[in-house]
Motif scaffolding. Sequence first.
Motif, short mmCIF file in Angstrom:
data_model
loop_
_atom_site.label_atom_id
_atom_site.label_comp_id
_atom_site.label_asym_id
_atom_site.label_seq_id
_atom_site.Cartn_x
_atom_site.Cartn_y
_atom_site.Cartn_z
N PRO A 1 0.83 -1.21 0.00
CA PRO A 1 0.00 0.00 0.00
C PRO A 1 0.86 1.26 0.00
O PRO A 1 1.84 1.36 0.75
N TYR A 2 0.48 2.22 -0.82
CA TYR A 2 1.23 3.46 -0.86
C TYR A 2 0.30 4.62 -1.14
O TYR A 2 -0.81 4.45 -1.64
N ILE A 3 0.79 5.81 -0.77
CA ILE A 3 0.04 7.05 -0.94
C ILE A 3 0.90 8.00 -1.76
O ILE A 3 2.09 8.16 -1.49
N VAL A 4 0.28 8.64 -2.74
CA VAL A 4 1.00 9.59 -3.59
C VAL A 4 0.43 10.98 -3.31
O VAL A 4 -0.78 11.19 -3.39
N SER A 5 1.30 11.91 -2.98
CA SER A 5 0.88 13.28 -2.75
C SER A 5 1.76 14.23 -3.55
O SER A 5 2.79 13.84 -4.09
N GLU A 6 1.33 15.46 -3.61
CA GLU A 6 2.11 16.47 -4.31
C GLU A 6 3.48 16.64 -3.64
O GLU A 6 3.58 16.67 -2.41
N PHE A 7 4.52 16.73 -4.44
CA PHE A 7 5.86 16.95 -3.90
C PHE A 7 6.13 18.44 -3.78
O PHE A 7 5.97 19.19 -4.74
N VAL A 8 6.49 18.85 -2.57
CA VAL A 8 6.80 20.25 -2.31
C VAL A 8 8.30 20.35 -2.07
O VAL A 8 8.81 19.86 -1.05
N PRO A 9 9.06 20.96 -2.97
CA PRO A 9 10.50 21.09 -2.75
C PRO A 9 10.79 22.05 -1.61
O PRO A 9 10.15 23.08 -1.47
N GLY A 10 11.73 21.71 -0.79
CA GLY A 10 12.09 22.56 0.33
C GLY A 10 12.28 21.75 1.59
O GLY A 10 11.82 20.60 1.70
N PRO A 11 12.93 22.33 2.60
CA PRO A 11 13.18 21.62 3.85
C PRO A 11 11.95 21.62 4.75
O PRO A 11 11.06 22.45 4.61
N VAL B 1 -9.24 15.15 11.02
CA VAL B 1 -8.30 15.71 11.98
C VAL B 1 -6.90 15.26 11.58
O VAL B 1 -6.70 14.09 11.24
N HIS B 2 -5.93 16.17 11.58
CA HIS B 2 -4.58 15.81 11.15
C HIS B 2 -3.96 14.79 12.10
O HIS B 2 -3.42 13.77 11.66
N ARG B 3 -3.97 15.09 13.40
CA ARG B 3 -3.49 14.20 14.46
C ARG B 3 -1.98 14.08 14.55
O ARG B 3 -1.46 13.47 15.48
N ASP B 4 -1.24 14.60 13.60
CA ASP B 4 0.22 14.48 13.64
C ASP B 4 0.88 15.77 13.15
O ASP B 4 1.87 15.74 12.42
N PHE B 5 0.29 16.90 13.54
CA PHE B 5 0.85 18.18 13.12
C PHE B 5 2.10 18.46 13.94
O PHE B 5 2.07 18.44 15.17
N LYS B 6 3.21 18.76 13.27
CA LYS B 6 4.50 19.01 13.93
C LYS B 6 5.44 19.63 12.90
O LYS B 6 5.14 19.63 11.69
N PRO B 7 6.59 20.17 13.33
CA PRO B 7 7.51 20.80 12.38
C PRO B 7 7.96 19.87 11.25
O PRO B 7 8.23 20.34 10.14
N ALA B 8 8.03 18.58 11.51
CA ALA B 8 8.45 17.65 10.45
C ALA B 8 7.43 17.55 9.34
O ALA B 8 7.77 17.13 8.22
N ASN B 9 6.17 17.90 9.62
CA ASN B 9 5.11 17.82 8.61
C ASN B 9 4.74 19.18 8.04
O ASN B 9 3.66 19.34 7.48
N VAL B 10 5.61 20.15 8.19
CA VAL B 10 5.45 21.47 7.58
C VAL B 10 6.65 21.70 6.66
O VAL B 10 7.78 21.77 7.13
N ILE B 11 6.40 21.76 5.36
CA ILE B 11 7.46 21.95 4.38
C ILE B 11 7.55 23.43 4.01
O ILE B 11 6.54 24.05 3.66
N MET B 12 8.75 23.98 4.10
CA MET B 12 8.98 25.38 3.77
C MET B 12 9.27 25.49 2.28
O MET B 12 10.42 25.57 1.84
N GLY B 13 8.22 25.45 1.48
CA GLY B 13 8.35 25.45 0.04
C GLY B 13 8.63 26.83 -0.51
O GLY B 13 8.51 27.85 0.19
N PRO B 14 8.98 26.91 -1.79
CA PRO B 14 9.28 28.21 -2.40
C PRO B 14 8.08 29.15 -2.44
O PRO B 14 8.24 30.37 -2.46
N GLY B 15 6.87 28.62 -2.42
CA GLY B 15 5.68 29.46 -2.45
C GLY B 15 5.05 29.65 -1.09
O GLY B 15 3.95 30.18 -0.98
N GLY B 16 5.74 29.21 -0.02
CA GLY B 16 5.19 29.32 1.32
C GLY B 16 5.10 27.97 1.98
O GLY B 16 5.37 26.92 1.37
N ALA B 17 4.73 27.97 3.26
CA ALA B 17 4.65 26.73 4.02
C ALA B 17 3.52 25.85 3.51
O ALA B 17 2.44 26.34 3.16
N ARG B 18 3.75 24.55 3.47
CA ARG B 18 2.74 23.58 3.07
C ARG B 18 2.68 22.47 4.11
O ARG B 18 3.73 21.96 4.54
#
Length: 752
Positions: free
Chosen positions: A88-98, A132-149
């Motif tokens: 099983p796998y999940i495909v999501s949009e790739f956001v470049p950035g740390p 509900v997200h249930r796992d919101f944390k800095p590791a799940n916030v990507i600082m992309g070129p167009g803003g945080a995602r």
Amino acid sequence: MTAALLPSDPTRLGAYTVTGRLGEGGQGVVYLGADASGRQVAIKLLRAQLSGDTKARSRFIRELSAAERVPGFCTAPVIDADVAGDQPYIVSEFVPGPALQDVTCPLPEPELLRLAIGTATALAAVHQAGIVHRDFKPANVIMGPGGARVIDFGIARVLDSDVTMTSQVVGTPAYMAPEQLAAGPIGPAADLFAWGLTMVFAATGRRAFAGDSVPSVMNAILHGVPDLSGLPPWLGGLVAACLEKDPRRRPTAVQALLHLLGAPPGTPQGDVQTLLTQGASAATRHGAPPFQAAPGRVPSRGVPPLAAIGVVLGVLANSLTASGVNLALPTIQRDLGARVAGLAWVANAYLLGLALSVVAGGWLADRFGRKKLFVIGTAACAVATLLAVLSPSIGVLITLRGVAGVAAGLALPAGLGLVREAFSGVRLIVVTGVWGAVAGSTTLAGVFAAWPVLEQVTWRFVFVLPAVLGVLAAVIVLAAGRESRGDANASLSPPGMIFLSAALFVLTFAIARVQYSAGVVTGVLLAGAALLVGIFWIVESQIRRGRPPVLLASPSLPAAIGLTAIGFAGLNGLYLLLAIYLQVVGGESPLGAAVATLPMTLAYVVGAAIAAAVGGRVGPRPPLVIGLLLTMAAAFGLSLAGTHFSYVSVVPWLPAAGLGLGLVIPTAAAAVLGHAPVRLGGAAAGLHQGGQLLGGAVGTSVFYALALPRDLTPFWNTGPTLVTGMHTQLVVIGAIMLVTAAFAVFVRRPEA
């Protein structure tokens, strides 16, 4: 940062080429991949132990279906998934950035503000989708070129349940809410607690609750005081509110977003969709001043009140033409020399046309434009209705009624889709209350509007008023409405939409036949409809790789559609049985019967108003349960009516029936639209209208057929037989309402 693949890593997953590693954790491995067009995507491959756990896989499918409903406001939305295979796998949009956790903190205040706005916008969008997200944390916030995602929303609930707490690093419990650590009920407020903790990290570079071990961090979150030193004043108070131990005292994501956009305290949330658009814009506005106050009120889209009036007029026009024609059937038979079977088709052609197009109408509205479909459908229905005035034969009249039904099927879900796009929260409940009052009272309105025409002129002019109202509705929405589209493919696939439309058409045809014949053909039609529903489900499951359709994944929305069907079955059934009883046993004229049922209609309007007034405060369950129980009591009370007519014995139960149904029908409509993401509003409205159509058909055909004797030749001398059959059907209606009240618990309050 992308790492090279290990020898054990797959090089391909489904239609995606795997090119590198983005990260790994206890839940699985995240890969960088590309689709056939070269677009980069992020692919999360679940751990092998999850794929063999049937219960975990089932939970995962439900959560994934919910995650697909999240609109793309400051999030990295789910694009695809495969939950049927061994991997099983999940495909999501790739956001470049740390990730935020890898960025040097504290952030400068302008960037901190944009981060706060962007993440609050993302959580508001997630909560609006009912998850509900249930796992919101800095590791799940990507600082992309167009803003945080924000990433990984809606999946953590399933994945985390298969990982023990002791196996996780300190970073995960450090961003959990107290109720999450205590294994209590977890709702959207838990995400706001995690959001507050994340803002402390972004603003200071440290955690709000310190500790050198997992137990010490957990104890600090459960019992300690957060360290909020170093937070700027515009953020400190909001974060403090989000870190309240009691989840009931925390703000919602919408309230947090309003604060960050500079709205004064107490500002009503207004249209959430517009607010999300504002938040996404502010979060990506490079170089913007850090404190830019938003207007005191969030602006609405287009001119919603006037556009909503146009939609309500369209509903009124379509309903009046149906009720007026039913009243005119005897004079149509006399004027055109039609047979009884032909008269049946005059009434049923409109219903069958509606059944053929109503699901497709919602899907097409999301794809090509809701305003466009509403205007085209309403105008076409008005033209077909007006042309019916000139019908030279019963065949032409039947054809025009069918065309009007198809056009109405395009217009009605598009109109409700516009309502869903323009309103949310309490305002949506108020508008659906108005809609429910109109939709439920048009039977009586049709009688009062049509009867003077029939008495003084001719049946042909029964079509004039609905046609004029339809034209007026189309013009108002054309001038005042704002075009909106949704995501048709996210709701139903084209083949699935076709099979579901066919199933609704065949089922409506079978129900309509019960009124005249309940033989083998009807049984075959019912079996055929069930087969088409099965094919629909198989096709959708295959196309979506084992997942249910997005709109049917949560029990609230299909439960609300079912309640709509039952409500309209009760409404139409009670009106029909009462009208026949009052005329056959009570000796009333059609107009006299309409006047006699006026207390029920007026009470229905009052019930709809109450539903609109209290629904936003108490949620949908109390109005639904109370309304169903009131209708049950009224049906049981009316079943006591005997062959010796006495209006005094009937009238006490009419307000209870009207009040109960007035509570149920608008509340169910608000629940359907409220639980549907805005981008799927048209498709959800189509399913809602389909439920209304089936319920109405059951009320006017099945209850009619089972209540009346088969031999209708001595119709006006069948009082005792009629009362016996009517008694049985009223008891059945009451029992259905009682049983259904137990299922109302599945309809929860929409998040936004």
